[in-house]
Motif scaffolding. Structure first.
Motif, mmCIF file in Angstrom:
data_model
loop_
_atom_site.group_PDB
_atom_site.id
_atom_site.type_symbol
_atom_site.label_atom_id
_atom_site.label_comp_id
_atom_site.label_asym_id
_atom_site.label_seq_id
_atom_site.Cartn_x
_atom_site.Cartn_y
_atom_site.Cartn_z
ATOM 1 N N PHE A 367 1.075 -1.517 -0.078
ATOM 2 C CA PHE A 367 -0.122 -0.239 -0.618
ATOM 3 C C PHE A 367 0.994 0.923 -0.227
ATOM 4 N N GLN A 368 1.771 1.293 0.879
ATOM 5 C CA GLN A 368 2.767 2.462 0.912
ATOM 6 C C GLN A 368 3.754 2.806 -0.431
ATOM 7 N N VAL A 369 4.143 1.857 -0.813
ATOM 8 C CA VAL A 369 4.939 1.670 -2.158
ATOM 9 C C VAL A 369 3.741 2.443 -3.149
ATOM 10 N N ALA A 370 2.693 1.538 -3.645
ATOM 11 C CA ALA A 370 1.719 2.293 -4.264
ATOM 12 C C ALA A 370 1.089 3.704 -3.722
ATOM 13 N N LYS A 371 0.937 4.092 -3.146
ATOM 14 C CA LYS A 371 0.515 5.051 -3.124
ATOM 15 C C LYS A 371 1.485 6.442 -2.980
ATOM 16 N N THR A 372 2.590 6.251 -2.535
ATOM 17 C CA THR A 372 4.144 6.771 -2.478
ATOM 18 C C THR A 372 4.285 7.064 -4.582
ATOM 19 N N THR A 373 3.872 6.618 -4.907
ATOM 20 C CA THR A 373 4.195 6.082 -6.437
ATOM 21 C C THR A 373 3.303 7.324 -7.238
ATOM 22 N N ALA A 374 2.052 6.623 -6.880
ATOM 23 C CA ALA A 374 0.670 7.269 -7.395
ATOM 24 C C ALA A 374 1.101 8.614 -7.052
ATOM 25 N N GLU A 375 1.236 9.460 -6.035
ATOM 26 C CA GLU A 375 1.903 10.820 -5.782
ATOM 27 C C GLU A 375 2.942 11.960 -6.223
ATOM 28 N N ASP A 384 -8.002 7.363 -14.476
ATOM 29 C CA ASP A 384 -7.371 6.549 -13.672
ATOM 30 C C ASP A 384 -7.578 7.527 -12.095
ATOM 31 N N MET A 385 -6.756 8.452 -12.097
ATOM 32 C CA MET A 385 -7.548 8.573 -10.316
ATOM 33 C C MET A 385 -8.418 8.444 -9.390
ATOM 34 N N THR A 386 -9.338 8.814 -10.033
ATOM 35 C CA THR A 386 -10.988 8.516 -9.417
ATOM 36 C C THR A 386 -10.502 6.659 -8.950
ATOM 37 N N ASP A 387 -10.213 5.960 -9.894
ATOM 38 C CA ASP A 387 -9.509 4.397 -10.225
ATOM 39 C C ASP A 387 -9.286 4.211 -8.972
ATOM 40 N N PHE A 388 -8.239 5.111 -9.081
ATOM 41 C CA PHE A 388 -6.530 4.433 -7.850
ATOM 42 C C PHE A 388 -7.484 5.094 -6.477
ATOM 43 N N VAL A 389 -7.395 6.295 -6.386
ATOM 44 C CA VAL A 389 -8.697 6.672 -5.463
ATOM 45 C C VAL A 389 -9.875 5.519 -4.609
ATOM 46 N N GLN A 390 -10.181 4.886 -5.003
ATOM 47 C CA GLN A 390 -11.537 3.439 -4.922
ATOM 48 C C GLN A 390 -10.454 2.454 -4.485
ATOM 49 N N ALA A 416 -7.442 10.820 0.978
ATOM 50 C CA ALA A 416 -7.621 10.465 -0.973
ATOM 51 C C ALA A 416 -8.619 12.110 -1.388
ATOM 52 N N LYS A 417 -8.584 12.791 -0.251
ATOM 53 C CA LYS A 417 -10.128 14.423 -0.705
ATOM 54 C C LYS A 417 -8.035 15.140 -1.270
ATOM 55 N N LEU A 418 -6.965 15.271 -0.486
ATOM 56 C CA LEU A 418 -5.583 16.129 -0.660
ATOM 57 C C LEU A 418 -5.111 15.700 -2.176
ATOM 58 N N PHE A 419 -5.823 14.067 -2.246
ATOM 59 C CA PHE A 419 -4.404 13.673 -3.734
ATOM 60 C C PHE A 419 -5.367 13.800 -4.955
ATOM 61 N N VAL A 420 -6.364 14.166 -4.222
ATOM 62 C CA VAL A 420 -7.691 15.006 -5.489
ATOM 63 C C VAL A 420 -7.417 15.901 -5.747
ATOM 64 N N CYS A 421 -7.542 16.959 -4.997
ATOM 65 C CA CYS A 421 -7.493 18.462 -5.092
ATOM 66 C C CYS A 421 -6.063 18.440 -5.959
ATOM 67 N N ASP A 422 -4.530 17.921 -5.297
ATOM 68 C CA ASP A 422 -3.506 17.536 -6.154
ATOM 69 C C ASP A 422 -3.331 17.361 -7.235
ATOM 70 N N LYS A 423 -4.060 16.338 -7.810
ATOM 71 C CA LYS A 423 -4.457 16.031 -9.638
ATOM 72 C C LYS A 423 -5.007 16.877 -10.185
ATOM 73 N N ARG A 424 -6.098 17.292 -9.851
ATOM 74 C CA ARG A 424 -7.466 17.717 -10.305
ATOM 75 C C ARG A 424 -6.672 19.989 -9.949
ATOM 76 N N GLU A 425 -6.752 20.694 -10.989
ATOM 77 C CA GLU A 425 -7.012 22.075 -10.997
ATOM 78 C C GLU A 425 -8.005 21.891 -9.900
ATOM 79 N N ASN A 426 -9.576 21.629 -10.360
ATOM 80 C CA ASN A 426 -10.657 22.180 -9.851
ATOM 81 C C ASN A 426 -10.728 21.560 -8.413
#
Length: 456
Positions: A367-375, A384-390, A416-426
């Motif tokens: 989990f930690q390796v996958a999360k760190t890489t996605a970030e 892709d972003m929403t699939d990974f978050v789910q 998850a909320k912070l990740f989405v906000c970082d990946k999306r302008e809106n």
């Protein structure tokens, strides 16, 4: 003037399983069209090339190219022949490809109605309905009615087509029997009559034995598996497993990943310990397609690999996350895409299955390796972003269920909320329905822990 070998090459590229061949076909089509005058004398040749381009884009699901190509074909014919479409310049191959793509891609039901009627009228006048060529267009008319959701009419036409094909006095081959049974299967499956649909798909598959191209058989195996998911998960598992092995045998790595993800869904619906272990095994196999070997306590025996291994991730290493921060070979493998899936998409799902088997420490490492890489991954699409978050939230649900750590679940939701906000302008704007669905699923999970097992 384009040599006939050029168009033969285009057709041969469209008949292989390789997605790269389809990309090459599109590039070659663009090259040919640039060098062919856009006039009445060359209209037939242009439309032959455009049709091959249409087929390649359809297979690759490149909707922008497909829609633009279809519009070009129809606009050019309308500009020269009024509403008669291409009866003077289109061959049977042109008609088939244009009708199939218009049915699948167009939301304009009037266009589908007009094209399928015009095609059937052309075929009946040229071949009649006692010949296979004419019956093929009757089958396409059934498909058009299916797309228009006129299921009663569609089923009647499809069954009439099967009866005519079986009883025609003209020589027939199995390709036509494949087509008519598959069409009836599609019509039944769209009505959620899954067992009846499975029977028709299986008949089509039986007739497809020994036929080329191979992707016909692969498509029918998918149809059988998808229909079986509606009434028998074990049967669906068997079809996905066979399809996965065929993709491995062909060295079709995109196909391997596609079938692994589908097979995991079938196994997750079974819900047994054996199925969970099976999911874990195929996910570990899938990560090999990205050049990664995954080792943990129950999976440390050496075996033959399908692809060259570039790096090993030892999930029992307590310093794993820290040691992989600067490991470029691991990072490159995890951000590689096959069939639209990143390596870290498979790794986060591996974490979920490890948690379910009780190997919580290895699960947390994955989990930690996958999360760190996605970030660190730039330019992720919204899907892709929403699939990974789910997938991350599903992992966190299982982790919390096993450890009783509700605070951890809240922390992951905030991440998850912070990740989405970082990946999306809106930020979270426009994702309210999706987020509400995730939250609703989280509440259901507390009532019954099996509801969110497996893949998103």
């Amino acid at each position: 003037m384009l040599h006939s070998s050029f168009t033969t090459l285009l057709r041969s590229l469209n008949q292989t399983l390789s997605l790269q061949d389809k990309r090459e076909a599109i590039d070659l089509c663009k090259y040919g069209l640039e060098r062919l005058p856009n006039d009445v004398q060359n209209l037939s040749k242009r439309h032959h090339i455009l049709t091959e381009m249409l087929c390649a884009a359809y297979t690759l699901e490149q909707d922008d190219i497909q829609d633009a190509t279809l519009s070009t074909i129809l606009d050019e014919v309308a500009g020269r022949n009024g509403n008669e479409y291409g009866k003077e310049v289109w061959s049977i191959e042109n008609w088939v490809s244009i009708i199939v793509c218009s049915i699948e891609s167009s939301d304009g039901l009037d266009l589908i109605e007009q094209l399928t009627k015009a095609a059937l009228k052309w075929a009946v006048s040229k071949y009649g309905l006692d010949r296979i060529e004419g019956l093929y267009f009757l089958n396409l008319r059934a498909d058009g009615l299916r797309k228009m959701r006129r299921f009663g009419e569609a089923e009647t036409v499809a069954r009439d087509c099967i009866a005519r094909v079986v009883h025609t006095s003209w020589p027939i081959n199995d390709f036509y029997l494949v087509s008519v049974h598959e069409m009836l299967g599609d019509i039944l499956d769209d009505q959620e009559r899954h067992e009846e649909a499975y029977v028709e798909y299986n008949l089509a598959l039986l007739h497809a034995r020994g036929l080329g191209p191979e992707h016909t058989r692969m498509r029918l195996l998918r149809q059988c598996a998808t229909a079986a998911m509606g009434f028998n998960f074990a049967l669906a598992d068997a079809y996905w497993t066979l399809r996965l092995q065929l993709a491995k045998d062909a060295g079709n790595w995109d196909g391997v990943i596609e079938n692994i993800m589908d097979l995991c869904k079938a196994k997750s619906r079974t819900g047994t310990k054996t199925a969970i272990q099976g999911i874990l095994d195929v996910l570990v196999d899938g990560l090999e397609m990205y050049g990664l070997e995954i080792t943990y306590r129950e999976n440390n025996t050496r075996r033959k690999h399908l692809r060259e291994i570039n790096a090993t991730i030892n999930l029992e290493d307590p310093n794993l996350v820290r040691s992989l921060v600067d490991d470029e070979s691991v990072q490159e493998s995890l951000v590689k895409e096959l069939d639209g899936w990143y390596g870290f998409d498979l790794l986060i799902r591996t974490a979920t299955e490890l948690a379910q088997t009780g190997n919580v420490d290895a699960a947390e490492q994955a989990f930690q390796v996958a999360k760190t890489t996605a970030e660190k991954t730039a330019n992720m699409s919204e899907s892709d972003m929403t699939d990974f978050v789910q997938a991350v939230l599903i992992y966190a649900l299982w982790y919390s269920e096993i450890n009783g750590d509700r605070k951890r679940m809240k922390d992951v939701v905030e991440w998850a909320k912070l990740f989405v906000c970082d990946k999306r302008e809106n930020g979270m704007d426009g994702l309210g329905d999706w987020w509400a669905g995730v939250t609703k699923a989280r509440r259901r999970h507390r009532v019954g822990p099996r509801t969110l097992q497996g893949l998103s």
